[in-house]
Design a protein around this motif. Sequence first.
Motif, PDB file in Angstrom:
ATOM      1  N   GLN A  38     -12.378 -10.509  10.345  1.00 11.11           N
ATOM      2  CA  GLN A  38     -11.837 -10.211  11.669  1.00 11.11           C
ATOM      3  C   GLN A  38     -12.857  -9.461  12.538  1.00 11.11           C
ATOM      4  O   GLN A  38     -13.094  -9.833  13.678  1.00 11.11           O
ATOM      5  CB  GLN A  38     -10.561  -9.380  11.511  1.00 11.11           C
ATOM      6  CG  GLN A  38      -9.949  -8.988  12.831  1.00 11.11           C
ATOM      7  CD  GLN A  38      -8.539  -8.447  12.661  1.00 11.11           C
ATOM      8  OE1 GLN A  38      -7.978  -8.473  11.588  1.00 11.11           O
ATOM      9  NE2 GLN A  38      -7.977  -7.964  13.749  1.00 11.11           N
ATOM     10  N   TYR A  93       0.881  -1.173   0.000  1.00  8.26           N
ATOM     11  CA  TYR A  93       0.000   0.000   0.000  1.00  8.26           C
ATOM     12  C   TYR A  93       0.913   1.216   0.000  1.00  8.26           C
ATOM     13  O   TYR A  93       1.455   1.578   1.036  1.00  8.26           O
ATOM     14  CB  TYR A  93      -0.871   0.019   1.253  1.00  8.26           C
ATOM     15  CG  TYR A  93      -1.905  -1.078   1.307  1.00  8.26           C
ATOM     16  CD1 TYR A  93      -3.029  -1.038   0.475  1.00  8.26           C
ATOM     17  CD2 TYR A  93      -1.760  -2.152   2.181  1.00  8.26           C
ATOM     18  CE1 TYR A  93      -3.979  -2.039   0.531  1.00  8.26           C
ATOM     19  CE2 TYR A  93      -2.711  -3.158   2.231  1.00  8.26           C
ATOM     20  CZ  TYR A  93      -3.822  -3.085   1.408  1.00  8.26           C
ATOM     21  OH  TYR A  93      -4.768  -4.071   1.456  1.00  8.26           O
ATOM     22  N   PRO A 102       1.573 -11.114  15.378  1.00 10.06           N
ATOM     23  CA  PRO A 102       1.012  -9.967  16.104  1.00 10.06           C
ATOM     24  C   PRO A 102       0.170  -9.090  15.187  1.00 10.06           C
ATOM     25  O   PRO A 102       0.158  -9.290  13.970  1.00 10.06           O
ATOM     26  CB  PRO A 102       2.260  -9.206  16.565  1.00 10.06           C
ATOM     27  CG  PRO A 102       3.292  -9.530  15.544  1.00 10.06           C
ATOM     28  CD  PRO A 102       3.004 -10.926  15.094  1.00 10.06           C
ATOM     29  N   ASN A 103      -0.512  -8.113  15.745  1.00 11.21           N
ATOM     30  CA  ASN A 103      -1.283  -7.157  14.939  1.00 11.21           C
ATOM     31  C   ASN A 103      -0.361  -6.441  13.964  1.00 11.21           C
ATOM     32  O   ASN A 103       0.742  -6.053  14.315  1.00 11.21           O
ATOM     33  CB  ASN A 103      -1.956  -6.121  15.834  1.00 11.21           C
ATOM     34  CG  ASN A 103      -3.204  -6.678  16.460  1.00 11.21           C
ATOM     35  OD1 ASN A 103      -3.869  -7.522  15.866  1.00 11.21           O
ATOM     36  ND2 ASN A 103      -3.505  -6.238  17.665  1.00 11.21           N
ATOM     37  N   GLY A 104      -0.841  -6.301  12.740  1.00 11.83           N
ATOM     38  CA  GLY A 104      -0.062  -5.595  11.733  1.00 11.83           C
ATOM     39  C   GLY A 104       0.926  -6.475  10.995  1.00 11.83           C
ATOM     40  O   GLY A 104       1.684  -6.001  10.159  1.00 11.83           O
ATOM     41  N   ALA A 105       0.921  -7.787  11.285  1.00  9.36           N
ATOM     42  CA  ALA A 105       1.878  -8.688  10.653  1.00  9.36           C
ATOM     43  C   ALA A 105       1.538  -8.938   9.184  1.00  9.36           C
ATOM     44  O   ALA A 105       2.392  -9.345   8.404  1.00  9.36           O
ATOM     45  CB  ALA A 105       1.931 -10.015  11.409  1.00  9.36           C
ATOM     46  N   GLY A 106       0.293  -8.709   8.817  1.00  5.03           N
ATOM     47  CA  GLY A 106      -0.106  -8.947   7.428  1.00  5.03           C
ATOM     48  C   GLY A 106      -1.025 -10.144   7.260  1.00  5.03           C
ATOM     49  O   GLY A 106      -1.259 -10.602   6.142  1.00  5.03           O
ATOM     50  N   LYS A 107      -1.591 -10.639   8.346  1.00  7.17           N
ATOM     51  CA  LYS A 107      -2.459 -11.822   8.271  1.00  7.17           C
ATOM     52  C   LYS A 107      -3.750 -11.527   7.513  1.00  7.17           C
ATOM     53  O   LYS A 107      -4.132 -12.268   6.603  1.00  7.17           O
ATOM     54  CB  LYS A 107      -2.804 -12.318   9.686  1.00  7.17           C
ATOM     55  CG  LYS A 107      -1.594 -12.601  10.556  1.00  7.17           C
ATOM     56  CD  LYS A 107      -1.996 -13.121  11.923  1.00  7.17           C
ATOM     57  CE  LYS A 107      -2.791 -12.171  12.785  1.00  7.17           C
ATOM     58  NZ  LYS A 107      -2.076 -10.943  13.201  1.00  7.17           N
ATOM     59  N   THR A 108      -4.412 -10.444   7.911  1.00  4.91           N
ATOM     60  CA  THR A 108      -5.687 -10.121   7.266  1.00  4.91           C
ATOM     61  C   THR A 108      -5.488  -9.835   5.779  1.00  4.91           C
ATOM     62  O   THR A 108      -6.292 -10.258   4.937  1.00  4.91           O
ATOM     63  CB  THR A 108      -6.335  -8.900   7.960  1.00  4.91           C
ATOM     64  OG1 THR A 108      -6.585  -9.253   9.317  1.00  4.91           O
ATOM     65  CG2 THR A 108      -7.640  -8.507   7.300  1.00  4.91           C
ATOM     66  N   THR A 109      -4.416  -9.144   5.462  1.00  2.00           N
ATOM     67  CA  THR A 109      -4.140  -8.848   4.052  1.00  2.00           C
ATOM     68  C   THR A 109      -3.897 -10.140   3.273  1.00  2.00           C
ATOM     69  O   THR A 109      -4.366 -10.282   2.139  1.00  2.00           O
ATOM     70  CB  THR A 109      -2.921  -7.915   3.951  1.00  2.00           C
ATOM     71  OG1 THR A 109      -3.124  -6.801   4.824  1.00  2.00           O
ATOM     72  CG2 THR A 109      -2.746  -7.412   2.533  1.00  2.00           C
ATOM     73  N   LEU A 144       4.140   1.243   2.117  1.00  2.90           N
ATOM     74  CA  LEU A 144       4.065   0.203   3.131  1.00  2.90           C
ATOM     75  C   LEU A 144       3.899  -1.176   2.501  1.00  2.90           C
ATOM     76  O   LEU A 144       3.035  -1.369   1.647  1.00  2.90           O
ATOM     77  CB  LEU A 144       2.879   0.513   4.054  1.00  2.90           C
ATOM     78  CG  LEU A 144       2.700  -0.422   5.240  1.00  2.90           C
ATOM     79  CD1 LEU A 144       2.552   0.403   6.493  1.00  2.90           C
ATOM     80  CD2 LEU A 144       1.496  -1.310   5.049  1.00  2.90           C
ATOM     81  N   ALA A 164       2.628  -4.556   3.223  1.00  5.40           N
ATOM     82  CA  ALA A 164       1.823  -5.259   4.224  1.00  5.40           C
ATOM     83  C   ALA A 164       2.145  -6.746   4.212  1.00  5.40           C
ATOM     84  O   ALA A 164       2.210  -7.392   5.254  1.00  5.40           O
ATOM     85  CB  ALA A 164       0.337  -5.031   3.969  1.00  5.40           C
TER      86      ALA A 164
HETATM   87  N1  LIG Z   1      -6.186  -0.897   2.910  1.00  9.23           N
HETATM   88  C1  LIG Z   1      -5.008  -0.610   3.495  1.00  9.23           C
HETATM   89  N2  LIG Z   1      -4.355   0.524   3.197  1.00  9.23           N
HETATM   90  C2  LIG Z   1      -3.178   0.823   3.774  1.00  9.23           C
HETATM   91  N3  LIG Z   1      -2.549   0.041   4.657  1.00  9.23           N
HETATM   92  C3  LIG Z   1      -3.137  -1.117   4.997  1.00  9.23           C
HETATM   93  C4  LIG Z   1      -4.398  -1.508   4.439  1.00  9.23           C
HETATM   94  N4  LIG Z   1      -4.739  -2.711   4.960  1.00  9.23           N
HETATM   95  C5  LIG Z   1      -3.752  -3.044   5.807  1.00  9.23           C
HETATM   96  N5  LIG Z   1      -2.779  -2.102   5.834  1.00  9.23           N
HETATM   97  C6  LIG Z   1      -1.542  -2.144   6.635  1.00  9.23           C
HETATM   98  O1  LIG Z   1      -0.905  -3.358   6.355  1.00  9.23           O
HETATM   99  C7  LIG Z   1      -0.307  -3.899   7.530  1.00  9.23           C
HETATM  100  C8  LIG Z   1      -0.811  -5.312   7.746  1.00  9.23           C
HETATM  101  O2  LIG Z   1      -2.156  -5.246   8.144  1.00  9.23           O
HETATM  102  P1  LIG Z   1      -3.033  -6.537   8.398  1.00  9.23           P
HETATM  103  O3  LIG Z   1      -2.961  -7.429   7.210  1.00  9.23           O
HETATM  104  O4  LIG Z   1      -4.380  -6.064   8.778  1.00  9.23           O
HETATM  105  O5  LIG Z   1      -2.307  -7.213   9.628  1.00  9.23           O
HETATM  106  P2  LIG Z   1      -2.867  -8.259  10.702  1.00  9.23           P
HETATM  107  O6  LIG Z   1      -4.147  -8.817  10.194  1.00  9.23           O
HETATM  108  O7  LIG Z   1      -1.788  -9.287  10.821  1.00  9.23           O
HETATM  109  O8  LIG Z   1      -3.043  -7.502  11.969  1.00  9.23           O
HETATM  110  C9  LIG Z   1      -0.635  -2.944   8.654  1.00  9.23           C
HETATM  111  O9  LIG Z   1       0.475  -2.112   8.858  1.00  9.23           O
HETATM  112  C10 LIG Z   1      -1.807  -2.182   8.130  1.00  9.23           C
HETATM  113  O10 LIG Z   1      -1.846  -0.894   8.673  1.00  9.23           O
END
Ligand SMILES: Nc1ncnc2c1ncn2[C@@H]1O[C@H](COP(=O)(O)OP(=O)(O)O)[C@@H](O)[C@H]1O
Lengths: 315, 251
Positions: free
Chosen positions: A85, A15, A39-46, A18, A20
Amino acid sequence: MSDMAIEARGLVKRYGDLTAVDGIDLHVEAGAIYAMLGPNGAGKTTTIGMLTTLVQPTAGEARVAGFDVVRQAKQVRSHIGVTFQDIVLDQDLTGRQVLDIHGRLYRQDGELRRKRIVDLVDLVQLGDAIDRIVKTYSGGMKRRLELARGLMTDPSVLFLDEPTQGLDPQNRTSIWSYIRDLNRQSGLTLLLTTHYMEEADALAHQVGIVDRGKLVAQGTPSGLVAQLGADVIRVRGHGDSAHFVEEIKRMPFVERVEFDGDSGNVSVYVDSGSRRLVEIVGAGGGNGYSVEDVTVARPSLGDAFLHHTGRALRD
Amino acid sequence: MYATYVIWSKHMTKFWRSTEELVGLALQSVLWVVLFGVGMRGMVADVGGSDYMSYILPGIIALSALGGAVGGGMVLLDERLRGITKEYLAAPIPRLSILLGNASSTATKALIQATIMLIVGVLMGARLTVNPLGWLAALLLLALFAIGFSGLALAVAAVSRSIGGYHGMIFLFNLPLLFASNALYPLSVLPGWMRVIVLLNPTTYLIDAVRSLAFGVAPTLPLLLSLVVVLLFAVLGTWLALSLFRRSIRV
Ligand SMILES: Nc1ncnc2c1ncn2[C@@H]1O[C@H](COP(=O)(O)OP(=O)(O)O)[C@@H](O)[C@H]1O
Ligand SMILES: [Mg+2]
């Protein structure tokens, strides 16, 4: 087609500046439960977003249930179930309506939908509450309804993003048991993400440790832990910890020492905790470091996380 | 498209369920007609040869169609902010059906509200023409207008970050659309500069046409022109909604 339910190669999502997800490879066998722990922000959801066709990968490729997530997105969508999530439910509908509308979106006929709803209400134990408005549900009931919705269309791969986030221990263990039963009874493949190591430990056949967009280690929960050593002696104290760490690193029976800068805890991996305890504690006294608390334990996934990322995993 | 229908029916289910919204809608309609129609009637006997109630009812109906569209846009916004859109995006349905489902439920609500208004107005003494074809044509125009404004509302809903932001934006459209139009006063009484603004407003054309088609007021603008303008407005609204919606789901 291989018998891999999920295969990803070099998945990247950026992004702007960044990154992700930074080049993740995944291989999940059909019928397995795979947990991404990080941990949070690791990139799991992405990562889940890319595997479920909601997020367009910047680079790399992935196949889910045998279909390419970019070029065959529609086939992928019709073979998967997803829970997100955050709780994503229409608050103004009844549980039954939520499930029914979901089935209709996938063009299930009325007879099938009725049957599935009966089965699923039974599985997630929603009982009569299924005809109540979702707004009146507790957090645990909402999560269970979402699980049922993910299963409504009988997917071959189910994605669960932090399925027990925010739940109390009792609700958490009941969700775990549904997931385990499902996997055992129907051979459903599951990919879940979590930042609770207990969850990965309790459910997963395979665990992938993710940190800062990278998959830093992968294996069975016991395999990841076994690499570390037989026992771990955890020492908490104050004073010159650097010197203390140097001191015990020199001892022949010490396999590895890890120092968590944030908490100041020292983890010492040894062949046998009970036999070595006295010597470790002794190394502290008189060397500018005083030991306050010592515990001996089997290493856990949390230790494996610390080992691979250099940081402790916290909620 | 079947998915469009599923989403439409879901929104309508929620709509019928929310009694507050329904009662609010009906009351609002009655209030508008009573306050404006009855209040002003005492002051203004007739405009251009027709009674004031018949004269302003089309404007009030247009306004209520706007209200319905605003409510429909809220549904999309609410689903976006709550993440419910993700359920649709993960399902094997065309992306377009998400927007169309919202647009059709929004336009339906706008039309329902317009119809309530019409009935209340007639009960309060507005005089319809005897020609049912005229009514039909007027309803068709109203539907087109509802689609146009629904498009506008959905476009705003597709990009707003909060409910407050959405209402703020809508407010900006809403008020001028009503007051900078011929809804409450005839074109002929307006000063020249104001007339230019009013003639740029699609609501003016809708109202003029509905007046002449359903209430037999002599048109002040060519009927065909009004039809074209309202049609263009519908196309523009739809296009705007489509492009902003596309942008909002790209990740
Ligand atoms: N749509 C987006 N735009 C910009 N940054 C994003 C977006 N989605 C996620 N991020 C960033 O990508 C990183 C990974 O996020 P995420 O996949 O949600 O991690 P997790 O699920 O492991 O907590 C984070 O730093 C988050 O802020
Ligand atoms: Mg996440």
